[in-house]
Design a protein around this motif. Structure first.
Motif: not given
Length: 273
Positions: A131-144
């Motif tokens: 299935g699909p998913g999501i990645a969440r970056f905290e550093e170096p810039v917060a983004r999904e």
């Protein structure tokens, strides 16, 4: 250089059925947690001649931590340039991946001259197998970042490649998220399994952990995740054993190529879960 455990929104397996989900994997059942160190050497005659010398070290640890797989890797590379001067760079990563292949946490630090210049940190999850998913970056810039259906995390992908070797399937083409690439951490990876290597063929290190085990030559080509690039960005080939250990990596970066020779190897104890 990518994580050895271090890949199209649509899954492709060049006409072959994909291996079983990670929970029922023969590769998982035969896996040996371990710590290994590799010497990095320049492969002569490869590239454009801009690199005259190379050396370094790759330290790698892959452990069973009951609820998942923990991987640590630290790499340092020193390149001597043909026109003079030296480049000293490297990276360190720490990851955890759930045994069902649905969750992933990562911290990657990149070094220049021994100093950290970038940290990449975050986590990712998939809704289900395939299935699909999501990645969440905290550093170096917060983004999904959205992960397309069929995305794999690196340890799941590694076990599937070993399963392909064990079952005689010669190829596997998947989208993998390992957080390390510049394309949102995603890469399309084509894996080709070569013929089985005779069990008495010596490795670069004499060790009971890999003696007389089945092994194969595995060739990996890393492409951008979407688009129709004709040539891979990076190519890696290595000898992989049935218990997950690896030897004799060869990394082709285009302008130069490196070999990683196994120098030290020790088992890690299975946890009491």
């Amino acid at each position: 250089m990518r994580n050895w455990t271090t890949f199209l929104a649509v899954l492709l397996t060049t006409g072959l059925a994909p291996p079983a989900a990670i929970g029922g994997s023969p590769a998982v059942e035969g896996f040996q947690p371990h710590r290994a160190s590799y010497e990095l050497l320049l492969i002569p005659g490869k590239g454009d001649g801009s690199v005259a010398s190379a050396g370094g070290r790759l330290d790698f640890e892959w452990a069973d931590v009951c609820d998942g797989w923990a991987v640590k890797q630290r790499t340092r590379v020193i390149l001597g340039q043909s026109q003079g001067g030296e480049l000293d760079f490297g990276w360190a990563l720490t990851t955890w991946e759930a045994k069902d292949g649905l969750a992933f946490r990562f911290v990657i630090q990149r070094f220049q001259g021994g100093e950290v210049y970038e940290t990449v940190r975050g986590d990712a999850e998939l809704e289900s197998q395939g299935g699909p998913g999501i990645a969440r970056f905290e550093e170096p810039v917060a983004r999904e970042v959205a992960l397309p259906p069929g995305t794999l995390f690196p340890t799941d992908h590694t076990f599937r490649m070993i399963d392909s070797a064990l079952t005689g399937n010669p190829s596997l083409y998947r989208l993998v998220f390992d957080a390390s690439s510049e394309t949102d951490g995603l890469a399309a990876v084509s894996a080709i399994v070569g013929g089985r290597i005779p069990s008495d063929h010596p490795a670069t290190l004499d060790s009971d952990l890999i003696a007389n085990l089945p092994s194969w030559r595995l060739m990996l080509a890393y492409f951008p995740p979407f688009g129709e690039a004709e040539l891979p960005e990076t190519e890696v080939d290595l000898r992989v054993f049935s218990n997950g250990l690896a030897d004799d990596f060869r990394f082709n970066y285009g302008d130069f190529a490196l070999r990683a020779r196994l120098m030290e190897l020790e088992p890690l104890a299975m946890p009491e879960c």
